[in-house]
Design a protein around this motif. Structure first.
Motif, short mmCIF file in Angstrom:
data_model
loop_
_atom_site.label_atom_id
_atom_site.label_comp_id
_atom_site.label_asym_id
_atom_site.label_seq_id
_atom_site.Cartn_x
_atom_site.Cartn_y
_atom_site.Cartn_z
N VAL A 72 0.27 0.28 1.59
CA VAL A 72 -1.05 0.16 2.20
C VAL A 72 -1.28 1.40 3.05
O VAL A 72 -0.46 1.73 3.91
CB VAL A 72 -1.15 -1.11 3.07
CG1 VAL A 72 -2.50 -1.18 3.77
CG2 VAL A 72 -0.94 -2.35 2.22
N ASN A 73 -2.37 2.11 2.81
CA ASN A 73 -2.63 3.36 3.54
C ASN A 73 -3.63 3.15 4.66
O ASN A 73 -4.10 2.02 4.90
CB ASN A 73 -3.11 4.44 2.57
CG ASN A 73 -4.36 4.02 1.81
OD1 ASN A 73 -5.14 3.19 2.28
ND2 ASN A 73 -4.56 4.60 0.63
N ARG A 88 0.85 -4.36 6.70
CA ARG A 88 1.59 -3.35 5.94
C ARG A 88 3.04 -3.79 5.70
O ARG A 88 3.61 -3.48 4.66
CB ARG A 88 1.54 -2.01 6.68
CG ARG A 88 0.14 -1.44 6.78
CD ARG A 88 0.10 -0.04 7.35
NE ARG A 88 0.70 0.93 6.44
CZ ARG A 88 0.41 2.22 6.43
NH1 ARG A 88 -0.50 2.70 7.27
NH2 ARG A 88 1.00 3.04 5.60
N ALA A 96 -10.48 -0.63 6.45
CA ALA A 96 -11.33 -1.68 5.88
C ALA A 96 -10.96 -3.05 6.42
O ALA A 96 -11.84 -3.90 6.67
CB ALA A 96 -11.21 -1.66 4.35
N ASN A 145 -6.81 4.08 4.93
CA ASN A 145 -8.14 3.65 4.50
C ASN A 145 -8.20 2.14 4.30
O ASN A 145 -9.20 1.49 4.64
CB ASN A 145 -8.54 4.37 3.21
CG ASN A 145 -8.74 5.87 3.43
OD1 ASN A 145 -9.13 6.29 4.52
ND2 ASN A 145 -8.49 6.66 2.41
N GLN A 146 -7.15 1.58 3.76
CA GLN A 146 -7.11 0.13 3.55
C GLN A 146 -7.05 -0.63 4.88
O GLN A 146 -7.72 -1.66 5.05
CB GLN A 146 -5.92 -0.24 2.67
CG GLN A 146 -6.07 0.25 1.23
CD GLN A 146 -4.79 0.07 0.43
OE1 GLN A 146 -3.79 0.72 0.69
NE2 GLN A 146 -4.83 -0.80 -0.56
N THR A 147 -6.27 -0.14 5.83
CA THR A 147 -6.22 -0.80 7.14
C THR A 147 -7.54 -0.64 7.89
O THR A 147 -7.94 -1.52 8.66
CB THR A 147 -5.07 -0.25 8.00
OG1 THR A 147 -5.20 1.19 8.10
CG2 THR A 147 -3.73 -0.59 7.36
#
Length: 400
Positions: A54-55, A44, A61, A57-59
């Protein structure tokens, strides 16, 4: 008829003694939690330098992808829930940063950061007073100081280990019923100090136990012993470091116990409590008083008063820090031009002799009750649930 309120969150913290297998599993979990948090923060931060967001949900994944790599395959050996919770905590840290409530998140250190892991309801089982975490076959050996209320099931469990090597489990329970205390007609003003921890408007002075000062020689001896050990990860240095941590833990435990007893008593005996809005983090910049102010733990005491007043239907009012409580005569309203710290008693022009702290507590009570009745001068606080703040007010000078 007594009205019972619900919707209160309460955490019950107990000490437990894990088996060797449980301790090893938890230690692995702590390390994995720290690793995932640092990896997500690095990703991030890199995106932040490119002005990208970067939120969570992205982390999340990213975490799935990390587990599939050979280098980070060990993340699959522990429960996935604490790892996901670490990502949620990072998201909260970023939200606080963007809301300008906190500084930019920092990486977790192996030696200095708190060792903890958070489990949600899907990752533990609580039955008949026994708590079993994911990836474990035996329940934790919890030493119950008091059982959970009947029918209560924790929604979140946090396992931690402090620097002294002690293991703790904190069980957060939602929608706890709380029965407010009977309504009283008493009110008290409180002036915080160092020699006397609290001075009440009734004239009572509560002694400061000075927990750190009592154990200062023991602490100095432990630090001296640690300083003599060779730097590194040797066993002797580790033992010396634990001895230092145990002294600090003893100090913190005694201080916290004393504050709990004082705040509970104040909440039980008074309907309205008025305190000063002290900026402790600015006050500790005075290097002559920083150690004594930190030992008094005024901020921790205020936090206890805030949530206990909210639980039991009491009113907590905070008076603006610029209110001249010490210089104002509580009898005639005259404000003295100067009031150095070494002056503990003074006589007003009206002939009234004041104890500095008792006089301040009386003035704090008076201005707090005025704000409560009039509804004026109330402004939001950084974090003060259930509390009001009376802003600076000029008291009219009364004729003697």
């Amino acid at each position: 008829m007594t009205v019972t309120t619900t919707g209160v969150k309460r955490a019950f913290k107990c000490r437990f003694y894990p088996t060797d297998a449980q301790a090893a599993e938890l230690s692995r979990t702590f390390g994995c939690v720290r690793k995932v948090y640092n990896l997500a923060l690095a990703a991030r931060s890199e995106a932040f330098t490119r002005q990208e967001r970067v939120n969570y949900n992205q982390t999340s994944a990213m975490l799935t992808a990390w587990k599939k790599t050979e280098e980070l395959a060990f993340l699959c050996e522990v429960s996935s829930v604490p790892l996901q919770q670490a990502l949620r905590h990072l998201q909260t840290a970023y939200s606080s940063f963007f809301a300008k409530r906190a500084k930019y998140p920092r990486f977790k250190s192996k030696k200095k950061s708190r060792k903890s892991a958070e489990y949600t309801s899907s990752a533990f089982r609580f039955r008949d007073g026994k708590l079993t975490l994911a990836k474990m076959t035996e329940p934790l050996g919890i030493v119950w100081s008091r059982p959970l209320p009947e029918g209560t099931v924790p929604s979140t469990v946090t396992v931690s280990q402090d620097a002294a090597g002690r293991w703790f489990v904190s069980m957060l329970c939602d929608d706890m019923p709380v029965e407010p205390l009977p309504v009283l007609d008493t009110a008290v003003g409180i002036d915080a100090g160092i020699t006397s921890l609290l001075t009440l408007s009734t004239g009572e002075k509560i002694t400061n136990p000075k927990c750190e000062r009592v154990d200062r020689r023991r602490l100095a001896k432990a630090h001296k012993n640690l300083a003599r050990k060779a730097r590194g990860d040797g066993a002797n240095r580790r033992k010396a470091r634990i001895k230092v941590a145990k002294v600090y833990a003893r100090i913190a435990d005694r201080r916290r116990d004393h504050l709990h007893k004082i705040t509970t008593r104040l909440v039980r005996e008074n309907q309205t409590i008025v305190i000063e809005d002290l900026t402790v983090r600015n006050m500790v910049k005075n290097h002559s008083l920083a150690r004594a102010i930190s030992d008094a733990a005024w901020r921790e005491m205020r936090t206890m008063l805030e949530y206990k007043a909210q639980w039991y239907g009491r009113e907590l009012i905070t008076v603006d820090r610029w209110f001249p409580s010490s210089k104002l005569c509580s009898a005639c309203g005259t404000i003295a031009s100067k009031m150095p710290l070494h002056v503990r008693e003074w006589t007003c022009d009206c002939g009234t002799t004041h104890d500095r702290d008792v006089n301040a507590a009386k003035n704090i009570l008076a201005v707090g009750l005025t704000a409560s009745v009039c509804g004026a001068g109330v402004r939001p606080q950084r974090s003060s649930p259930g509390g009001q703040s009376a802003t600076k007010q000029k008291h009219p000078r009364r004729e003697p």
